[in-house]
Enzyme design. Structure first.
Site, PDB file in Angstrom:
ATOM      1  N   LYS A  64       1.049  -1.140  -0.339  1.00 53.89           N
ATOM      2  CA  LYS A  64       0.111  -0.068   0.239  1.00 53.89           C
ATOM      3  C   LYS A  64       0.923   0.930   0.083  1.00 53.89           C
ATOM      4  CE  LYS A  64      -4.547   1.411   2.770  1.00 53.89           C
ATOM      5  NZ  LYS A  64      -4.461   0.892   4.030  1.00 53.89           N
ATOM      6  N   SER A 141      -9.428   0.492   2.790  1.00 52.52           N
ATOM      7  CA  SER A 141      -8.335   1.943   1.937  1.00 52.52           C
ATOM      8  C   SER A 141      -8.159   1.164   1.364  1.00 52.52           C
ATOM      9  CB  SER A 141      -8.416   3.187   2.535  1.00 52.52           C
ATOM     10  OG  SER A 141      -7.548   2.287   3.376  1.00 52.52           O
ATOM     11  N   SER A 165     -10.032  -1.642   6.929  1.00 58.26           N
ATOM     12  CA  SER A 165      -9.346  -1.926   5.470  1.00 58.26           C
ATOM     13  C   SER A 165      -8.559  -2.690   4.354  1.00 58.26           C
ATOM     14  CB  SER A 165      -8.327  -0.343   5.252  1.00 58.26           C
ATOM     15  OG  SER A 165      -9.959   0.581   5.663  1.00 58.26           O
TER      16      SER A 165
END
Length: 485
Positions: A64, A141, A165
């Site tokens: 990420k 996310s 997330s």
């Protein structure tokens, strides 16, 4: 070259081929390392025979865009950090490079500063769910990480889980998504959203790979003040060995009544029932249990999370690093007001406003302090449900209801929604309710995992398993049991 090296190169080429053919459409990765350099690194690792040190040697992973590295920009999918290169590296990245000899292929898309449910709040645009031909949400996310794993672009991926997330994208994309107990994995070098909730998580297509990654990144880190000590880690290992021997592969599984919500679609409830039916058929015991404070978990999360975010994001003023608006550079500029308005996206600005309000003198006691009390009550509710004591708490008196080893519940209220439906929502707050089944475990700091369950009609649903704090290895054990069904 050995057979093992041939296999590693073949797998790496397959991943790179998937990136080349799919990423332009899926938008899972926002930066990709040159294929030649990746294959060269795989060959070097294979020739050194480092497979004896780690099952991850030579395996490819994505991470990420909020994990700091020193050789490429860390942007958190935000205009505010465009071009920013960190002077230090995240601890988990160092461990994967130097201990596991894993090889990263690039950065994964995400919601800006990890704030979002459907990964639509990214300066790079949303990633698309690879399971569907029509544009659907990859979840947020950490949507890019889940998407990359589901599309076969890498063997595993890193994400962060603040209120779901990792687990929600995993549920939407049909992969395994794991959030460890808070404090087991270092957060050093991970850009903070809400540091009392942020947890580094792992995506993979199977539980065994998740376990291998977790074994590498779970270690004490003196650079992280919330890192679990060596002594407690040894205690947790001893507890795990004892409980495995006592259970003999059979578990007491709880069905949390508060997870039966009206917003759950038939696809979800039917899959949940099917999993429970098969688990009972295998000899596991099922019990209905209650965790009353779960009903207050969602509003509690949306008080505490934005409050911590507002504090954390106050450092982004464009003076020392990151984006800076031209008007703020002028002698009569307002210093950094315009910079923050232009640099942050709509969702980040919304949560900063909400957080600052919760921390204001007029709302602090009635909002923030009350939310902390509810969070503490939720932690105690969970502690009473599990049959083993919380290792950081004093032994507590349990109620008359049965105690269980793990909780089994849905991870989402529905399958991946259409992007068109998300973008047409009247209020951005409508998507917040999608976190209702994931935020309880985050607030309690307990381990939780989303496991893909394929229904008879071909749909993929995420089934969530939660365990007592520190019981991570056994959560992975029962997850493998469910995957085998």
């Amino acid at each position: 070259m050995s057979q093992h090296a041939d296999i590693l190169l073949k797998e790496a080429k397959a991943c790179l081929s998937n990136i080349s053919s799919l990423n332009h459409r899926l938008n899972a990765l926002i930066s990709v390392r040159p294929p030649e350099s990746v294959l060269t690194r795989v060959s070097e690792v294979a020739l050194k025979g480092t497979e004896s040190q780690s099952g991850l040697a030579g395996k490819l992973f994505a991470f990420k865009d909020n994990f700091c590295t020193v050789d490429q920009p860390t942007t958190c999918a935000s205009k505010m950090l465009q071009g920013y290169v960190s002077p230090f590296e995240a601890t988990v990245m160092t461990r994967l490079y130097k201990i596991a000899h894993a090889i990263d292929i690039g950065r994964a898309n995400m919601d800006e500063f990890a704030m979002g449910t459907d990964n639509i709040f990214s300066v790079y645009g949303p990633p698309l769910n690879p399971l569907y031909s029509t544009p659907r949400s990859a979840g947020g996310s950490s949507g890019g990480s889940a998407c990359a794993v589901a599309a076969g672009m890498c063997h595993f991926a890193l994400g962060t889980d603040t209120g779901g997330s990792v687990r929600l994208p995993a549920a939407y994309c049909g992969v395994v998504g794991y959030k460890p107990s808070y404090g087991l994995v270092s957060r050093h070098g991970v850009v903070a959203f809400a540091q009392s909730l942020d947890t580094v998580g792992v995506f993979a297509r199977d539980v065994q790979t998740v376990r291998e990654v977790f074994n590498v990144i779970s270690a004490y880190d003196p650079l992280d003040p919330t890192s679990v000590s060596h002594e407690l880690r040894r205690q947790l290992q001893t507890n795990t060995a004892r409980r495995r021997q006592a259970s003999k592969g059979k578990y007491r599984l709880g069905i949390p009544l508060e997870f039966i919500v009206d917003s759950c679609s038939p696809d979800i409830t039917n899959a949940w029932a099917a999993v429970l039916k098969k688990l009972r058929a295998q000899g596991h015991e099922l019990y209905a249990v209650s965790v009353p404070s779960i009903k207050s978990a969602l509003p509690t999360y949306y008080v505490l999370g934005p409050s911590e975010a507002a504090s954390n994001l106050s450092r982004y003023d464009g003076v020392r690093y990151g984006y800076r608006a031209n008007v703020d550079r002028e002698a009569n500029g307002v210093l950094y007001g315009v910079t923050r308005s232009e640099g942050f996206g709509s969702e980040v600005r919304r949560r900063i406003l909400l957080g600052n309000y919760n921390l204001s003198s007029g709302a602090f006691n009635n909002h923030y302090i009350q939310a902390q009390k509810v969070r503490r009550k939720l932690q105690l509710n969970f502690a009473k449900v599990f049959s083993v004591d919380h290792p950081l708490e004093k032994p507590i008196d349990r109620d008359d209801q049965p105690t269980v080893d793990f909780l089994v519940a849905p991870c989402s209220t529905g399958t991946a929604p259409l992007l068109s439906d998300i973008l047409s929502q009247k209020s951005p707050l409508d998507s917040y309710v999608n976190d209702v089944l994931t935020v309880p475990a985050s607030l309690a700091g307990i381990p939780a995992i989303s496991i893909p369950w394929h229904s008879d009609d071909g749909k993929v649903v995420g089934i969530q398993v939660m365990g007592q704090y520190g019981d991570d290895d056994r959560v992975l054990d029962v997850s493998e049991t469910i995957m085998s069904l």
